[in-house]
Design a protein around this motif. Structure first.
Motif, PDB file in Angstrom:
ATOM      1  N   ASP A 285      -0.322 -90.640 -32.456  1.00  0.00           N
ATOM      2  CA  ASP A 285       1.132 -90.312 -32.620  1.00  0.00           C
ATOM      3  C   ASP A 285       1.583 -89.622 -34.075  1.00  0.00           C
ATOM      4  N   ASP A 286      -0.037 -89.946 -34.431  1.00  0.00           N
ATOM      5  CA  ASP A 286      -0.027 -89.718 -35.658  1.00  0.00           C
ATOM      6  C   ASP A 286      -0.276 -87.916 -36.076  1.00  0.00           C
ATOM      7  N   GLU A 287      -0.784 -87.115 -34.230  1.00  0.00           N
ATOM      8  CA  GLU A 287      -1.508 -85.863 -34.683  1.00  0.00           C
ATOM      9  C   GLU A 287      -0.616 -85.237 -34.316  1.00  0.00           C
ATOM     10  N   ARG A 288      -0.204 -86.001 -33.629  1.00  0.00           N
ATOM     11  CA  ARG A 288       1.533 -85.049 -33.611  1.00  0.00           C
ATOM     12  C   ARG A 288       2.612 -84.405 -33.812  1.00  0.00           C
ATOM     13  N   SER A 289       2.595 -85.820 -34.706  1.00  0.00           N
ATOM     14  CA  SER A 289       3.793 -85.920 -35.407  1.00  0.00           C
ATOM     15  C   SER A 289       3.534 -84.631 -36.264  1.00  0.00           C
ATOM     16  N   ASP A 290       1.882 -84.670 -37.335  1.00  0.00           N
ATOM     17  CA  ASP A 290       1.201 -83.725 -38.381  1.00  0.00           C
ATOM     18  C   ASP A 290       1.458 -81.836 -37.596  1.00  0.00           C
ATOM     19  N   ILE A 291       1.185 -81.578 -36.552  1.00  0.00           N
ATOM     20  CA  ILE A 291       1.301 -80.261 -35.408  1.00  0.00           C
ATOM     21  C   ILE A 291       2.960 -80.313 -35.784  1.00  0.00           C
ATOM     22  N   VAL A 292       3.575 -81.120 -35.418  1.00  0.00           N
ATOM     23  CA  VAL A 292       4.701 -80.935 -35.487  1.00  0.00           C
ATOM     24  C   VAL A 292       5.605 -81.106 -37.025  1.00  0.00           C
ATOM     25  N   SER A 293       5.094 -81.309 -37.634  1.00  0.00           N
ATOM     26  CA  SER A 293       5.939 -80.322 -39.476  1.00  0.00           C
ATOM     27  C   SER A 293       4.906 -79.643 -39.585  1.00  0.00           C
ATOM     28  N   ALA A 294       3.445 -79.453 -39.359  1.00  0.00           N
ATOM     29  CA  ALA A 294       2.801 -78.376 -39.423  1.00  0.00           C
ATOM     30  C   ALA A 294       3.126 -77.207 -39.329  1.00  0.00           C
ATOM     31  N   LEU A 295       3.824 -76.829 -38.006  1.00  0.00           N
ATOM     32  CA  LEU A 295       4.708 -76.258 -37.089  1.00  0.00           C
ATOM     33  C   LEU A 295       5.766 -75.857 -37.994  1.00  0.00           C
ATOM     34  N   ASN A 296       6.614 -76.495 -38.286  1.00  0.00           N
ATOM     35  CA  ASN A 296       8.317 -76.311 -39.096  1.00  0.00           C
ATOM     36  C   ASN A 296       7.993 -76.208 -40.373  1.00  0.00           C
ATOM     37  N   ARG A 297       6.540 -76.327 -40.995  1.00  0.00           N
ATOM     38  CA  ARG A 297       6.845 -75.611 -42.733  1.00  0.00           C
ATOM     39  C   ARG A 297       6.249 -73.937 -42.100  1.00  0.00           C
ATOM     40  N   LEU A 298       5.211 -73.927 -41.469  1.00  0.00           N
ATOM     41  CA  LEU A 298       5.033 -72.759 -41.133  1.00  0.00           C
ATOM     42  C   LEU A 298       6.361 -71.618 -40.629  1.00  0.00           C
ATOM     43  N   ASP A 299       7.208 -72.432 -39.734  1.00  0.00           N
ATOM     44  CA  ASP A 299       8.039 -71.201 -39.659  1.00  0.00           C
ATOM     45  C   ASP A 299       9.230 -71.277 -40.920  1.00  0.00           C
TER      46      ASP A 299
END
Length: 228
Positions: free
Chosen positions: A88-102
């Motif tokens: 769960d924390d890995e998926r959350s980190d990746i989604v957070s990173a995607l949002n920030r990079l956007d």
């Protein structure tokens, strides 16, 4: 040049009074920041291939040919389909990173398409005296955009704002790389624990899914799971 504290990557509305002392400082900052951005794109590509590259080889080919907005959409769909392979924390980190990079993508475009310019902006007071309002080297919109650069730049960056952008991108890339690495290591360890025979059949199944082996020939590669 040192950077103190947390500086937002987006340039402030008011052009800072002091730009960089020399153009080379800005040129180096631009090159470094764009290199880190490309490193984040490479990390996203590795993540996509880890999630679905072997079972969907055509998707990987389409991914590298697609514009960024489409690539991000493909990664999000891959996470929806194969996210069960992550914690769960890995998926959350990746989604957070995607949002920030956007959110950082427009700043990346400013840095990539900006023009390094040496500016001295003066303001004349009521009695005729002149005051320097801004002086130094700045990264401004390309001259082809037109308009009066000194008064109405669409954006402006100095070493500080470009460096802050770079560090923000570095942080997001680290989240992606760490999550992808942990997922890959877990799956590798699971394959090793399952034994060589299971591993070979697993690899063969992936090759069939990727159309490297004709599905009609599966009996040549698979042993019956139960002996009748």
């Amino acid at each position: 040049m040192s950077v103190e504290g947390k500086i937002m990557a987006k340039a402030p509305k008011v052009m800072p009074a002091q730009g960089d002392e020399d153009a080379l400082t800005l040129y180096a900052a631009v090159g470094s920041a764009l290199s880190f951005w490309e490193a984040s794109e490479d990390a996203l590509m590795d993540l996509f291939k880890t999630l679905c590259g072997e079972v969907e080889p055509v998707a990987s080919i389409a991914y590298v040919q697609a514009p960024r907005k489409v690539r991000v959409s493909m990664i999000r769909q891959a996470i929806d389909s194969y996210g069960h392979r992550m914690l769960d924390d890995e998926r959350s980190d990746i989604v957070s990173a995607l949002n920030r990079l956007d959110k950082l993508a427009p700043t990346r475009n400013e840095i990539a398409h900006g023009h390094v310019s040496n500016q001295t902006i003066m303001e004349t007071g009521e009695s005729g005296e002149q005051t320097i309002m801004a002086q130094g080297h700045y990264l401004l919109p390309a001259l082809s955009e037109g308009g009066w650069q000194q008064r109405t730049p669409r954006f402006h960056h100095t070493f500080d704002t470009i460096y802050a952008f770079q560090e923000d991108v570095r942080d997001q890339r680290w989240l992606i790389v760490q999550a992808q690495f942990r997922m890959a290591m877990r799956e590798q360890e699971a394959d090793q624990e399952a034994g060589s025979e299971w591993y070979m059949q697993h690899r063969t199944a992936l090759d069939i899914a990727a159309r490297k082996i004709p599905a009609s020939d599966y009996q040549r590669y698979f042993k019956p799971m139960v002996e009748w």
